[in-house]
Structure formats: C-alpha cells, structure tokens
Design a protein around this motif. Sequence first.
Motif, mmCIF file in Angstrom:
data_model
loop_
_atom_site.group_PDB
_atom_site.id
_atom_site.type_symbol
_atom_site.label_atom_id
_atom_site.label_comp_id
_atom_site.label_asym_id
_atom_site.label_seq_id
_atom_site.Cartn_x
_atom_site.Cartn_y
_atom_site.Cartn_z
ATOM 1 N N GLU A 1 -0.093 0.909 -3.720
ATOM 2 C CA GLU A 1 0.692 -0.302 -3.586
ATOM 3 C C GLU A 1 -0.231 -1.508 -3.785
ATOM 4 O O GLU A 1 -1.335 -1.567 -3.276
ATOM 5 C CB GLU A 1 1.335 -0.352 -2.205
ATOM 6 N N ILE A 2 0.245 -2.476 -4.526
ATOM 7 C CA ILE A 2 -0.529 -3.684 -4.810
ATOM 8 C C ILE A 2 -0.204 -4.730 -3.748
ATOM 9 O O ILE A 2 0.952 -5.029 -3.500
ATOM 10 C CB ILE A 2 -0.210 -4.224 -6.215
ATOM 11 N N ASP A 3 -1.252 -5.270 -3.109
ATOM 12 C CA ASP A 3 -1.080 -6.277 -2.063
ATOM 13 C C ASP A 3 -1.202 -7.705 -2.584
ATOM 14 O O ASP A 3 -0.641 -8.629 -2.004
ATOM 15 C CB ASP A 3 -2.116 -6.085 -0.959
ATOM 16 N N ALA A 4 -1.999 -7.879 -3.651
ATOM 17 C CA ALA A 4 -2.288 -9.231 -4.122
ATOM 18 C C ALA A 4 -2.686 -9.214 -5.589
ATOM 19 O O ALA A 4 -3.044 -8.173 -6.136
ATOM 20 C CB ALA A 4 -3.402 -9.851 -3.283
ATOM 21 N N PRO B 1 -0.981 -13.463 -2.648
ATOM 22 C CA PRO B 1 -0.257 -12.334 -2.050
ATOM 23 C C PRO B 1 0.928 -11.931 -2.928
ATOM 24 O O PRO B 1 1.658 -12.781 -3.433
ATOM 25 C CB PRO B 1 0.221 -12.863 -0.703
ATOM 26 N N ILE B 2 1.084 -10.646 -3.138
ATOM 27 C CA ILE B 2 2.144 -10.144 -4.003
ATOM 28 C C ILE B 2 3.524 -10.564 -3.491
ATOM 29 O O ILE B 2 4.444 -10.800 -4.286
ATOM 30 C CB ILE B 2 2.024 -8.609 -4.183
ATOM 31 N N ALA B 3 3.661 -10.705 -2.178
ATOM 32 C CA ALA B 3 4.952 -11.099 -1.592
ATOM 33 C C ALA B 3 5.360 -12.511 -2.011
ATOM 34 O O ALA B 3 6.549 -12.849 -1.978
ATOM 35 C CB ALA B 3 4.886 -10.994 -0.072
ATOM 36 N N SER B 4 4.385 -13.342 -2.428
ATOM 37 C CA SER B 4 4.716 -14.722 -2.816
ATOM 38 C C SER B 4 5.081 -14.843 -4.296
ATOM 39 O O SER B 4 5.424 -15.922 -4.762
ATOM 40 C CB SER B 4 3.542 -15.648 -2.497
#
Length: 135
Positions: free
Chosen positions: A1-4, A46-49
């Motif tokens: 999984e990629i976090d950033a 961050p990947i979430a952004s």
Amino acid sequence: EIDAVVDITVGYNERGPSGSVRPSLADMLLRRDKVWALHLHVRIIPIASIPTEEAALTEWIFDLFAQKDQLLAGFKKDGRFPGPVKVLPPPNISQALRRAAGYMASATAMLALAALSFRLSASAAGGVLALSHIA
C-alpha cells in the motif's frame, strides 16, 4: 500500500557559456572530475490528500506543476529553494559504483536461479509469453 508521493524538484545553479543549465548529460559523463552542486526541493504528499476522481486529479497535477514552475522561477532568481537548507557531502563515486556492481551481481544471480526454476515459453498461436514451472 502506498502512503505518500515524494515530490522532488531539481535545481542547478551553474550555467554554460550559452546560458544553458549545467550539468548537461554530457557534462556528467565526460567531466567526472568535477563535483556539480545539485539542489533538491522535496515534499512528502500524503496519498489521502490526492484526489481520486479523474477531473479533480487532473486539476491537482496541473496545480502541482504550476507550483513547481514557481519554485524553479524563485530558484533561478534567488539561487536556492525556499525553506531550510541541508548540505550533504559529495558522494563517494567509487563506493557508489561498487554498490551498483553488487546490486547488478545480485540481480543476475536471482535471474539465473529463477531460470533454473522456471521456463519461459512463447505460445506460437497467440504470441503470449507464459511462465511454466519445471517440476
């Protein structure tokens, strides 16, 4: 999984006689005796952004590159990127070459071992490559 995502912008201060950025690829290959200053602006995103919808992602990428253009314009004007500076010593080229040779030897050995365990076959009918295990 990629976090950033690591966003890196590269800047060079040196210019050639015609005003071109140095080092060029030829400089790096032919002038190995010279140490070239390399400036990096690094951001961890961050990947979430990062948007996942296509139109929003496209806009985000265009904005990211507009920011990079602004960073490079400021670098060209000021000779540095904004923010704190961390100076690293020049790399030890012979040590880097030894490491690279070691990595290549390891990769070659792993491929040789894989070749002993697997046989690569091409399907003449469909031109499809397939791995088949040798028992």
